[in-house]
Structure formats: structure tokens, C-alpha cells
Design a protein around this motif. Structure first.
Motif, PDB file in Angstrom:
ATOM      1  N   GLN A 107    -101.745 -37.347   3.851  1.00  0.00           N
ATOM      2  CA  GLN A 107    -100.775 -37.989   2.972  1.00  0.00           C
ATOM      3  C   GLN A 107    -101.343 -38.156   1.559  1.00  0.00           C
ATOM      4  O   GLN A 107    -102.445 -38.642   1.370  1.00  0.00           O
ATOM      5  CB  GLN A 107    -100.351 -39.346   3.540  1.00  0.00           C
ATOM      6  CG  GLN A 107     -99.792 -39.275   4.953  1.00  0.00           C
ATOM      7  CD  GLN A 107     -98.683 -38.237   5.107  1.00  0.00           C
ATOM      8  OE1 GLN A 107     -97.688 -38.247   4.380  1.00  0.00           O
ATOM      9  NE2 GLN A 107     -98.861 -37.322   6.054  1.00  0.00           N
ATOM     10  N   GLY A 108    -100.577 -37.693   0.572  1.00  0.00           N
ATOM     11  CA  GLY A 108    -101.006 -37.760  -0.814  1.00  0.00           C
ATOM     12  C   GLY A 108    -101.805 -36.568  -1.278  1.00  0.00           C
ATOM     13  O   GLY A 108    -102.053 -36.410  -2.475  1.00  0.00           O
ATOM     14  N   GLY A 109    -102.206 -35.699  -0.330  1.00  0.00           N
ATOM     15  CA  GLY A 109    -103.002 -34.538  -0.694  1.00  0.00           C
ATOM     16  C   GLY A 109    -102.173 -33.413  -1.292  1.00  0.00           C
ATOM     17  O   GLY A 109    -100.935 -33.408  -1.209  1.00  0.00           O
ATOM     18  N   TYR A 110    -102.848 -32.458  -1.897  1.00  0.00           N
ATOM     19  CA  TYR A 110    -102.192 -31.323  -2.552  1.00  0.00           C
ATOM     20  C   TYR A 110    -102.624 -30.012  -1.889  1.00  0.00           C
ATOM     21  O   TYR A 110    -103.777 -29.861  -1.492  1.00  0.00           O
ATOM     22  CB  TYR A 110    -102.583 -31.271  -4.036  1.00  0.00           C
ATOM     23  CG  TYR A 110    -102.123 -32.456  -4.850  1.00  0.00           C
ATOM     24  CD1 TYR A 110    -100.920 -32.433  -5.540  1.00  0.00           C
ATOM     25  CD2 TYR A 110    -102.909 -33.608  -4.937  1.00  0.00           C
ATOM     26  CE1 TYR A 110    -100.507 -33.519  -6.302  1.00  0.00           C
ATOM     27  CE2 TYR A 110    -102.507 -34.698  -5.680  1.00  0.00           C
ATOM     28  CZ  TYR A 110    -101.301 -34.648  -6.364  1.00  0.00           C
ATOM     29  OH  TYR A 110    -100.892 -35.738  -7.105  1.00  0.00           O
ATOM     30  N   PHE A 111    -101.703 -29.083  -1.798  1.00  0.00           N
ATOM     31  CA  PHE A 111    -102.034 -27.763  -1.270  1.00  0.00           C
ATOM     32  C   PHE A 111    -101.181 -26.706  -1.966  1.00  0.00           C
ATOM     33  O   PHE A 111    -100.154 -27.016  -2.577  1.00  0.00           O
ATOM     34  CB  PHE A 111    -101.832 -27.712   0.247  1.00  0.00           C
ATOM     35  CG  PHE A 111    -100.397 -27.845   0.697  1.00  0.00           C
ATOM     36  CD1 PHE A 111     -99.652 -26.725   1.039  1.00  0.00           C
ATOM     37  CD2 PHE A 111     -99.789 -29.095   0.785  1.00  0.00           C
ATOM     38  CE1 PHE A 111     -98.335 -26.841   1.468  1.00  0.00           C
ATOM     39  CE2 PHE A 111     -98.472 -29.226   1.219  1.00  0.00           C
ATOM     40  CZ  PHE A 111     -97.742 -28.101   1.555  1.00  0.00           C
ATOM     41  N   LEU A 113     -98.857 -23.200  -2.062  1.00  0.00           N
ATOM     42  CA  LEU A 113     -97.918 -22.459  -1.235  1.00  0.00           C
ATOM     43  C   LEU A 113     -97.124 -21.493  -2.102  1.00  0.00           C
ATOM     44  O   LEU A 113     -97.009 -21.675  -3.313  1.00  0.00           O
ATOM     45  CB  LEU A 113     -96.979 -23.397  -0.476  1.00  0.00           C
ATOM     46  CG  LEU A 113     -95.821 -24.089  -1.197  1.00  0.00           C
ATOM     47  CD1 LEU A 113     -94.906 -24.760  -0.177  1.00  0.00           C
ATOM     48  CD2 LEU A 113     -96.306 -25.108  -2.206  1.00  0.00           C
ATOM     49  N   PRO A 114     -96.579 -20.432  -1.499  1.00  0.00           N
ATOM     50  CA  PRO A 114     -95.827 -19.438  -2.268  1.00  0.00           C
ATOM     51  C   PRO A 114     -94.541 -20.019  -2.843  1.00  0.00           C
ATOM     52  O   PRO A 114     -94.089 -21.104  -2.442  1.00  0.00           O
ATOM     53  CB  PRO A 114     -95.515 -18.351  -1.221  1.00  0.00           C
ATOM     54  CG  PRO A 114     -96.494 -18.586  -0.119  1.00  0.00           C
ATOM     55  CD  PRO A 114     -96.736 -20.052  -0.085  1.00  0.00           C
ATOM     56  N   ASP A 115     -93.951 -19.282  -3.758  1.00  0.00           N
ATOM     57  CA  ASP A 115     -92.675 -19.661  -4.370  1.00  0.00           C
ATOM     58  C   ASP A 115     -91.608 -19.743  -3.276  1.00  0.00           C
ATOM     59  O   ASP A 115     -91.204 -18.730  -2.707  1.00  0.00           O
ATOM     60  CB  ASP A 115     -92.288 -18.609  -5.415  1.00  0.00           C
ATOM     61  CG  ASP A 115     -91.044 -18.983  -6.202  1.00  0.00           C
ATOM     62  OD1 ASP A 115     -90.168 -19.676  -5.650  1.00  0.00           O
ATOM     63  OD2 ASP A 115     -90.940 -18.556  -7.361  1.00  0.00           O
ATOM     64  N   GLN A 116     -91.163 -20.940  -2.968  1.00  0.00           N
ATOM     65  CA  GLN A 116     -90.220 -21.123  -1.872  1.00  0.00           C
ATOM     66  C   GLN A 116     -88.845 -20.531  -2.157  1.00  0.00           C
ATOM     67  O   GLN A 116     -88.135 -20.104  -1.246  1.00  0.00           O
ATOM     68  CB  GLN A 116     -90.098 -22.606  -1.539  1.00  0.00           C
ATOM     69  CG  GLN A 116     -91.393 -23.222  -1.037  1.00  0.00           C
ATOM     70  CD  GLN A 116     -91.894 -22.543   0.227  1.00  0.00           C
ATOM     71  OE1 GLN A 116     -91.353 -22.748   1.311  1.00  0.00           O
ATOM     72  NE2 GLN A 116     -92.923 -21.714   0.096  1.00  0.00           N
ATOM     73  N   GLY A 117     -88.460 -20.491  -3.427  1.00  0.00           N
ATOM     74  CA  GLY A 117     -87.191 -19.877  -3.778  1.00  0.00           C
ATOM     75  C   GLY A 117     -87.200 -18.386  -3.483  1.00  0.00           C
ATOM     76  O   GLY A 117     -86.240 -17.838  -2.911  1.00  0.00           O
ATOM     77  N   ALA A 118     -88.295 -17.716  -3.843  1.00  0.00           N
ATOM     78  CA  ALA A 118     -88.412 -16.276  -3.592  1.00  0.00           C
ATOM     79  C   ALA A 118     -88.460 -15.987  -2.096  1.00  0.00           C
ATOM     80  O   ALA A 118     -87.847 -15.019  -1.615  1.00  0.00           O
ATOM     81  CB  ALA A 118     -89.660 -15.726  -4.283  1.00  0.00           C
ATOM     82  N   VAL A 190     -97.841 -25.628  -6.323  1.00  0.00           N
ATOM     83  CA  VAL A 190     -98.653 -26.716  -5.777  1.00  0.00           C
ATOM     84  C   VAL A 190     -97.707 -27.782  -5.240  1.00  0.00           C
ATOM     85  O   VAL A 190     -96.775 -28.214  -5.931  1.00  0.00           O
ATOM     86  CB  VAL A 190     -99.580 -27.331  -6.846  1.00  0.00           C
ATOM     87  CG1 VAL A 190    -100.325 -28.532  -6.280  1.00  0.00           C
ATOM     88  CG2 VAL A 190    -100.560 -26.291  -7.357  1.00  0.00           C
ATOM     89  N   ALA A 191     -97.939 -28.176  -3.991  1.00  0.00           N
ATOM     90  CA  ALA A 191     -97.113 -29.202  -3.361  1.00  0.00           C
ATOM     91  C   ALA A 191     -97.976 -30.396  -3.004  1.00  0.00           C
ATOM     92  O   ALA A 191     -99.184 -30.269  -2.772  1.00  0.00           O
ATOM     93  CB  ALA A 191     -96.436 -28.653  -2.108  1.00  0.00           C
ATOM     94  N   GLN A 192     -97.359 -31.552  -2.951  1.00  0.00           N
ATOM     95  CA  GLN A 192     -98.035 -32.771  -2.525  1.00  0.00           C
ATOM     96  C   GLN A 192     -97.359 -33.291  -1.266  1.00  0.00           C
ATOM     97  O   GLN A 192     -96.131 -33.201  -1.125  1.00  0.00           O
ATOM     98  CB  GLN A 192     -97.984 -33.845  -3.608  1.00  0.00           C
ATOM     99  CG  GLN A 192     -98.745 -35.123  -3.229  1.00  0.00           C
ATOM    100  CD  GLN A 192     -98.714 -36.171  -4.331  1.00  0.00           C
ATOM    101  OE1 GLN A 192     -97.833 -36.156  -5.188  1.00  0.00           O
ATOM    102  NE2 GLN A 192     -99.673 -37.079  -4.316  1.00  0.00           N
ATOM    103  N   SER A 202     -95.759 -28.665  -8.915  1.00  0.00           N
ATOM    104  CA  SER A 202     -96.024 -27.670  -9.953  1.00  0.00           C
ATOM    105  C   SER A 202     -95.469 -26.330  -9.469  1.00  0.00           C
ATOM    106  O   SER A 202     -96.061 -25.697  -8.595  1.00  0.00           O
ATOM    107  CB  SER A 202     -97.527 -27.552 -10.235  1.00  0.00           C
ATOM    108  OG  SER A 202     -97.786 -26.558 -11.222  1.00  0.00           O
ATOM    109  N   PRO A 203     -94.304 -25.902  -9.996  1.00  0.00           N
ATOM    110  CA  PRO A 203     -93.686 -24.655  -9.529  1.00  0.00           C
ATOM    111  C   PRO A 203     -94.595 -23.453  -9.757  1.00  0.00           C
ATOM    112  O   PRO A 203     -95.453 -23.455 -10.643  1.00  0.00           O
ATOM    113  CB  PRO A 203     -92.413 -24.556 -10.377  1.00  0.00           C
ATOM    114  CG  PRO A 203     -92.153 -25.945 -10.860  1.00  0.00           C
ATOM    115  CD  PRO A 203     -93.505 -26.561 -11.037  1.00  0.00           C
TER     116      PRO A 203
END
Length: 213
Positions: A107-111, A113-118, A190-192, A202-203
């Protein structure tokens, strides 16, 4: 930073160190651990001590949700390493499987991931054409053919120089480019982890040209 002693862990360590060079990030230490529950438990006190003594404000966790990540995030958080004082940063998909987002330690961490829209656009097109969901790695084959198609559309010959163009190609998870050393650059978001869900903070950039590129 902490990483397993296996090949994946060592590759992750080298990638983090290489990415930090030329940026404002400072890697204050790297603590390895044997890829087992006992190995992780043995390394946690050293990780915690180094994080505190070095004045770090974040800890890279290179593990994945199917292996070491649940164990090390739990044990580290139990020692007080985590939360707002020591943000966890991940290289792997913490949202696969989705239940992993329930882990208290993340919880609260960042990771990344690919562009989810694409990705969603690709899945929608695939489902419409074939009547089902694509295989988890079907996008890799699609991206490879898309790169070749883009080169051909420009009237160029497919070869080392065109395949390793610095501009890259539009892929199923955002833009990517092939490098001469056999590795791949991908423009990731970047997702949190917030309230046990992944929120993009951050898209993914739509071109190569920002920090790290």
C-alpha cells in the motif's frame, strides 16, 4: 535496493543502477537475498539497517507477485521500513494477479506498467476479430510484426538500422524501441497502490525523449 541472487534479480539490479546514472537518483546500497523465505528473512535486518543509516527515502523491490514480493514486502513493513518514510518502488507488475494489490505491505508503493489505454485497444480489436481474449504474451508477437509493418510502410528495408531506430514504434502497451544490444526500451506509466487498487500517477509518455531515454 534489494534483489534476489538469481539471474532475474541481478539483471534488475543492473537495470536500476544503469537507469540511475545521469539522473538525480542516488542508489545508496544494494542488498541481495537468496530466493527463499529463509533467505529473505535473513536479509531483512540488513536491508532495514542500511535503509535507515543511509538516509534513504525509498526501497526498490525487484521481486514479482508470484515469488518473493509478497514475503519481502510483508517482512520489511513489519520492521518499519515502508509507508511514507520508505516508499516501495517496483519493476514488476504488482497488479497481476489483481489480488496482489490487497497485500498490506504494498500500500502506497509505486510500480511501472504499460500504457493501459493502448493495451485495452489491442484487447478490444483482438476480441472483435477472434472472439476471445488474447494470450498474455500475444502482444509481443503483434508488436514485432507492427514494427516490421511500420518500416515497410515508410518504404525502408527491414534491417538492423531501421529496427533499432531511436524513435521506436507504437506498440500494444505504448511506444517501444529495439536496441542494438538486444534489449528493449518501453515507455511505461507509473502507478501507485491506493486503497488496494492501482492508480496511474504518471501516464506513459507517447515518445522517447524524456528522463531516462
Amino acid at each position: 535496493m534489494t534483489h534476489a541472487t538469481d539471474q532475474a534479480g541481478q539483471v534488475a539490479r543492473e537495470a536500476i543502477q544503469a537507469a540511475a546514472r545521469g539522473t538525480g537518483a542516488q542508489i545508496t546500497g544494494a542488498v541481495p537475498y537468496e530466493l527463499s523465505q529463509a533467505g529473505i528473512a535473513s536479509a531483512v535486518p540488513t536491508i532495514a539497517e542500511q535503509a535507515r543509516s543511509s538516509g534513504s527515502n525509498a526501497v526498490f523491490l525487484t521481486g514479482n507477485t508470484a515469488g518473493d514480493l509478497p514475503v519481502i514486502s510483508q517482512l520489511l513493513s513489519e520492521t518499519g521500513i515502508g509507508g511514507e518514510d520508505f516508499r516501495y518502488l517496483g519493476l514488476t507488475r504488482w497488479d497481476i494477479p489483481a489480488d496482489a494489490l490487497q497485500l498490506p505491505g504494498l500500500q502506497g508503493g509505486y510500480f511501472a506498467l504499460p500504457d493501459q489505454g493502448a493495451i485495452q485497444q489491442f484487447r478490444t480489436r483482438y476480441s472483435a476479430r477472434y472472439g476471445g481474449a488474447p494470450h498474455p504474451i500475444a502482444n509481443l508477437a503483434y508488436d514485432g510484426m507492427a514494427a516490421i509493418g511500420a518500416i515497410a510502410a515508410r518504404g525502408q528495408t527491414v534491417g538492423r538500422n531501421t529496427l533499432t531506430s531511436r524513435a521506436g514504434f507504437a506498440g500494444t502497451g505504448g511506444v517501444f524501441r529495439l536496441r542494438g544490444d538486444g534489449t528493449i526500451d518501453r515507455a511505461l506509466a507509473v502507478a501507485q497502490v491506493v486503497n488496494r487498487s492501482a492508480q496511474v500517477v504518471s501516464p506513459a509518455p507517447n515518445s522517447f525523449g524524456g528522463a531516462g531515454f
